[in-house]
Design an enzyme around this catalytic site. Structure first.
Site, mmCIF file in Angstrom:
data_model
loop_
_atom_site.group_PDB
_atom_site.id
_atom_site.type_symbol
_atom_site.label_atom_id
_atom_site.label_comp_id
_atom_site.label_asym_id
_atom_site.label_seq_id
_atom_site.Cartn_x
_atom_site.Cartn_y
_atom_site.Cartn_z
ATOM 1 N N LYS A 127 -7.426 9.467 2.825
ATOM 2 C CA LYS A 127 -6.059 9.407 3.351
ATOM 3 C C LYS A 127 -5.458 10.798 3.457
ATOM 4 O O LYS A 127 -4.877 11.161 4.491
ATOM 5 C CB LYS A 127 -5.181 8.531 2.460
ATOM 6 C CG LYS A 127 -3.769 8.321 3.018
ATOM 7 C CD LYS A 127 -2.846 7.665 2.017
ATOM 8 C CE LYS A 127 -2.332 8.678 1.018
ATOM 9 N NZ LYS A 127 -1.238 8.165 0.161
ATOM 10 N N ASP A 145 -2.078 3.903 4.223
ATOM 11 C CA ASP A 145 -1.594 3.703 2.863
ATOM 12 C C ASP A 145 -1.160 2.249 2.701
ATOM 13 O O ASP A 145 -1.442 1.409 3.551
ATOM 14 C CB ASP A 145 -0.446 4.677 2.554
ATOM 15 C CG ASP A 145 0.822 4.346 3.334
ATOM 16 O OD1 ASP A 145 0.775 3.496 4.252
ATOM 17 O OD2 ASP A 145 1.874 4.918 3.018
#
Length: 217
Positions: A127, A145
């Protein structure tokens, strides 16, 4: 195991993202930063913390630390003191010092534009790497997320059982003109409108296009 619903059609995706774009034509990350290195640090610090909390902690730090070498000069104790309001700050401080050392020794103090290289840095996962690739280097990378995971499944924009599946689904199904900013629109939508416990459907710009059945009045 129940089958995932099919993703929205191309025309439905265009309709939804057109509205999100109209509401926010140039979305950006809410993590404050002045360069690629500061963004790497900010995203690494943001794990299990809010962007607002990270911004408060880094405001003074980033006023004087703009490069990996300056971070090393600050030292572990100095960094730890600066970010002590953030969860898991001791381990995060160690990771930031280690990644700063690697950037100095292996990359001449520059942040690499490679997902694989970024993910080799301590405290940097997929991420974080995708945020940097998208925001700094202009790659249409999707940093999934919890907000994006929730919105992608609720709306059926990109259904998936885990974050990597949702990332692939966004890449596969979101129309190309919206790929660059897709993760920004989705995270902001999840953070402020399509919230976890009680989505704010009354103010949602895509409410009539969203197939989510448990809408709130």
């Amino acid at each position: 195991m129940a089958r995932l619903p099919a993703p929205l059609s191309y025309s439905q995706q265009v309709a939804i993202f057109s509205r999100l774009r109209d509401a926010n034509p140039a979305p950006v990350t809410e993590l404050r930063h002045g360069n690629a290195f500061q963004l790497v640090v900010a995203v690494a610090l943001s794990a299990q913390a809010t962007d607002a909390g990270v911004n408060r902690a880094t405001e003074q730090l980033f006023a004087t630390v703009t490069t990996p070498q300056q971070m090393l000069d600050l030292g572990l104790d100095g960094l730890t003191e600066q970010i002590k309001t953030i969860g898991l700050f001791r381990q995060k401080a160690k990771n930031v010092m280690k990644l700063s050392q690697i950037l100095v020794e292996s990359y001449g103090g520059e942040v690499p534009a490679s997902r694989a290289a970024l993910m080799r840095l301590p405290g940097v996962g997929r991420k974080t790497a995708n945020v940097v690739l998208n925001c700094i280097f202009g790659h249409p990378a999707q940093a999934v997320d919890t907000h994006i995971f929730r919105v992608a499944n609720r709306t059926r924009i990109a259904p998936g059982r885990d974050v990597e599946a949702v990332e692939r689904a966004i890449e596969d199904h979101v129309p190309a003109p919206f790929q660059q900013n897709a993760h920004h629109w989705l995270i902001l939508h999840g953070r402020y409108v399509c919230q976890a416990r009680r989505p704010r459907c009354a103010i949602c710009p895509i409410e009539d296009l969203c197939p989510y059945e448990e809408k709130t009045p």
